[in-house]
Write an enzyme that holds these catalytic residues in place. Structure first.
Site, mmCIF file in Angstrom:
data_model
loop_
_atom_site.group_PDB
_atom_site.id
_atom_site.type_symbol
_atom_site.label_atom_id
_atom_site.label_comp_id
_atom_site.label_asym_id
_atom_site.label_seq_id
_atom_site.Cartn_x
_atom_site.Cartn_y
_atom_site.Cartn_z
ATOM 1 N N HIS A 173 -26.182 63.375 -14.906
ATOM 2 C CA HIS A 173 -25.303 62.201 -14.861
ATOM 3 C C HIS A 173 -25.581 61.385 -16.127
ATOM 4 O O HIS A 173 -26.696 61.430 -16.661
ATOM 5 C CB HIS A 173 -25.680 61.401 -13.613
ATOM 6 C CG HIS A 173 -24.828 60.214 -13.322
ATOM 7 N ND1 HIS A 173 -25.022 59.000 -13.929
ATOM 8 C CD2 HIS A 173 -23.794 60.051 -12.463
ATOM 9 C CE1 HIS A 173 -24.135 58.143 -13.449
ATOM 10 N NE2 HIS A 173 -23.379 58.750 -12.565
ATOM 11 N N GLN A 230 -28.714 62.210 -5.784
ATOM 12 C CA GLN A 230 -27.851 63.021 -4.906
ATOM 13 C C GLN A 230 -28.641 63.908 -3.964
ATOM 14 O O GLN A 230 -28.038 64.661 -3.195
ATOM 15 C CB GLN A 230 -26.906 63.880 -5.759
ATOM 16 C CG GLN A 230 -25.944 63.094 -6.611
ATOM 17 C CD GLN A 230 -24.911 62.304 -5.810
ATOM 18 O OE1 GLN A 230 -24.720 62.523 -4.615
ATOM 19 N NE2 GLN A 230 -24.251 61.379 -6.461
ATOM 20 N N LYS A 259 -26.303 55.315 -1.790
ATOM 21 C CA LYS A 259 -25.894 56.709 -1.547
ATOM 22 C C LYS A 259 -26.573 57.275 -0.305
ATOM 23 O O LYS A 259 -26.401 58.436 0.026
ATOM 24 C CB LYS A 259 -26.232 57.573 -2.769
ATOM 25 C CG LYS A 259 -25.429 57.181 -4.017
ATOM 26 C CD LYS A 259 -25.656 58.145 -5.131
ATOM 27 C CE LYS A 259 -25.247 57.618 -6.478
ATOM 28 N NZ LYS A 259 -23.797 57.548 -6.684
#
Ligand code: 7TS
Length: 419
Positions: free
Chosen positions: A136, A215, A238
């Site tokens: 990212h 993630q 998240k």
């Protein structure tokens, strides 16, 4: 007010089914454009269950005050809840010490903290920073800024067309390297990277490893000691928590050596005109009033996730991923981007002849939320020679019906574009 113990006891007695778990999320009960909402953008931000929302309301209505400052009751209450949240984080990732968990505003700040605190001290001219090809932007740009400043160089671990890292030349790349920066799970492709192998090989050459866990943390049990890495960064929003809070876990040996990232209140022992001495960990890295409510909300999110169980969540998401992958492949004319053998519940795809933004817009018309774009991972798109993808990212509170609605929406896309 403590929600966790009760929840955990209940869950141990009677594992709740997924339908019931979904109903914990009030936001999912709404309609969007006259369709039931199917929220498939969890990699961007997950949703909060009622427990977390209630915990935030409780904090704001019964505890709000500044932490580590006041002798008064409210400040003590807020401080206790804030400190407990850090203990929950430490337990959740199996940190050996709570003080190794620094609260930040999110993964991005966690990585920038390392770039400043570690990079400024240990990375110099001609040194190498090894970064994977599937990062990212937040695990690229801070290193580019540092490399420019210091005259260091960046080497990139390549990846295959399927979206798996190619580690053939990794050992050579480690020569002269001062840090390896790699994500645990790719947000654009879903690939789960072999962190233990990467850490093992890097450590054999004396190179520390920073893992971007943004993630991974919502999808699997993460044990930082088992992974063996040196730094692990993630975001609350998240993993069913609020925005504005994240964590940098770091090995005490590094954190103690590192310089503070920001100066201000709460990170000092004493300040005089002659100079300043810094607080011990973790406070050395937490200048100013922190995101108290968000940290406490993150603690509640951890309680919630633990009440279901991270291994159970991982198994459920693997089922949803398999179902979604099969259904999309049946459609025809759709290419799934990212076909690693080990994948988390992210399905990136392109439809020949249709721009991903059009896919996103048409799906939204049918109540299906996906993200379209380069997912802040432009080098991944460049490597695969595509401008963008549409991405359905699944959470444990999604159900097969959400995927069925996605597939129905994609039929509309194909019909509208005649592909
Ligand atoms: N690292 C990874 C792997 C990410 O997926 C993200 C956010 C970040 C870092 C940055 O996290 P933040 O909380 O500091 O912003 N990823 C995404 C995404 O995939 N869609 O929107 C944000």
């Amino acid at each position: 007010m403590e929600f966790s113990a009760k929840k955990r006891a209940e869950a141990a007695e009677r594992p709740r089914d997924w339908e019931e778990i979904r109903s914990d999320f009030p936001i999912l009960k709404q309609s969007v454009r006259d369709h039931p909402l199917s929220y498939l953008d969890n990699a961007a931000s997950s949703q909060m269950p009622q427990d977390v929302i209630d915990r935030l309301v409780w904090y704001h209505s019964g505890e709000h005050s500044n932490v580590h400052r006041g002798v008064h009751t409210l400040s003590q209450r807020a401080t206790r809840a804030y400190d407990q949240a850090r203990e929950k984080v430490a337990r959740f990732i199996n940190a050996s010490e709570t003080k190794e968990c620094i609260f930040t505003s999110g993964t991005t700040e966690s990585i920038n903290l390392v770039a400043h605190g570690f990079g400024r001290l240990f990375i110099g001219e001609g040194d190498r920073i090894v970064i994977s090809a599937m990062e990212h932007h937040s695990n690229i740009v801070p290193w580019q800024i540092l490399a420019d400043e210091k005259g260091a160089e960046i080497s990139v671990i390549p990846m295959s067309d399927r979206g798996e890292l190619i580690l053939d030349d990794f050992d050579e790349m480690l020569e002269g390297a001062k840090l390896v920066c790699v994500n645990h799970v790719s947000n654009a492709l879903g690939t789960v990277n072999p962190i233990e192998e990467i850490v093992d090989r890097a450590h054999k050459k004396g190179v520390p490893v920073l893992v971007d866990g943004a993630q991974a943390i919502p999808h699997m049990a993460v044990d930082v000691q088992e992974l063996g890495c040196d730094f692990y960064a993630f975001s609350g929003h998240k993993m069913c928590g609020p925005t504005g809070i994240g964590v940098l876990w770091g090995r005490k040996e590094w954190l103690e050596k590192m310089q503070p990232y920001q100066g201000g209140g709460d990170m000092i022992l004493s300040v005089t005109w002659e100079g300043t001495t810094y607080s011990d960990l973790p406070f050395k890295f937490e200048a100013g009033t922190p995101s108290i409510a968000a940290a406490i909300g993150l603690g509640a999110a951890i309680d919630y996730l633990e009440s279901i169980g991270m291994d159970r969540i991982a198994r459920r998401e693997a089922e949803l991923l398999a179902y979604g992958t099969d259904r999309l492949q049946e459609l025809g004319g759709i290419r799934i981007v990212g076909e690693a053998a080990d994948k988390a519940s992210v399905i990136s795809f392109v439809v020949d002849g249709v721009h991903p933004h059009d896919i996103g817009t048409i799906l939204d018309d049918e109540g299906v939320a996906v993200r379209a774009g380069h997912h802040c991972a432009q080098p991944v798109m460049d490597r695969l020679q595509i401008p963008a993808t549409a991405r359905a990212s699944l959470a444990f509170y999604n159900q097969e019906i959400d995927i069925d609605r996605l597939v129905a929406g994609l039929y509309s896309v194909k019909e509208i574009f005649g592909v």
